[in-house]
Design an enzyme around this catalytic site. Structure first.
Site, short mmCIF file in Angstrom:
data_model
loop_
_atom_site.label_atom_id
_atom_site.label_comp_id
_atom_site.label_asym_id
_atom_site.label_seq_id
_atom_site.Cartn_x
_atom_site.Cartn_y
_atom_site.Cartn_z
CD GLN A 263 43.39 -16.10 -46.51
OE1 GLN A 263 44.32 -15.28 -46.43
NE2 GLN A 263 43.30 -16.78 -45.38
CG HIS B 295 46.78 -12.07 -43.31
ND1 HIS B 295 48.35 -11.52 -43.31
CD2 HIS B 295 47.15 -13.14 -42.57
CE1 HIS B 295 48.73 -12.27 -42.30
NE2 HIS B 295 48.06 -13.42 -42.03
CD GLU C 190 48.04 -18.88 -37.60
OE1 GLU C 190 48.14 -17.83 -37.71
OE2 GLU C 190 47.67 -19.75 -38.63
#
Length: 152
Positions: free
Chosen positions: A30, A67, A122
């Site tokens: 990330q 995530h 998104e």
């Protein structure tokens, strides 16, 4: 995994071709994504401050990404694997927006809710919250933040 597999199987039974393009991410990965985004903006002549604040609307700050939890994933169409505005018009994205709650998932960053989520729309980002919460969130067209605020 079971609800995800059931959802993907249902999509395939409808003749759709979903692809998971991102699921669990380490904080290190990330960080790499976040820093790469900033570096690209800096190369375009942006200030660091502007690049950083724009990055926060596109990529979660390392350590704060869903995530990292294993509960979020990005699902795209096999025929259109770019994470862009056109993804929303794919048959897969349309099906997911209509059916994801049946499997306990929500469209995590819906269009028009950027001021609440802090992240741009998104059409590919889904989060597992369980069927009851997902149904309520999707039927009432609210965000996870708005849902959680109801419990306060």
């Amino acid at each position: 995994m079971e609800p995800l597999n059931e959802m993907l199987d249902a999509m395939e039974e409808e003749g759709l071709r979903p692809v998971i393009c991102s699921a669990y991410r380490t904080i290190e990965y990330q960080t790499e994504l976040f820093e790469n985004y900033i570096d690209k903006r800096l190369a375009e002549g942006w200030t660091y401050e502007d690049a950083f604040y724009k990055a926060r609307t596109r990529i979660a700050i390392p350590g704060a990404s869903e995530h990292h939890t294993g509960l979020a994933l990005d699902i795209v169409s096999k025929t259109h694997q770019q994470l862009d505005d056109a993804q929303a018009d794919t048959k897969e994205a349309i099906w997911l927006a209509e059916h994801c709650a049946e499997y306990g998932f929500i469209l995590r960053y819906p269009e028009g809710k950027e001021d609440i989520t802090g992240i741009e729309y998104e059409s590919w980002h889904f989060r597992y919250v369980g069927e009851e919460a997902a149904t309520y969130i999707m039927e009432n067209e609210i965000t996870l933040e708005e849902y959680l605020a109801l419990a306060e």
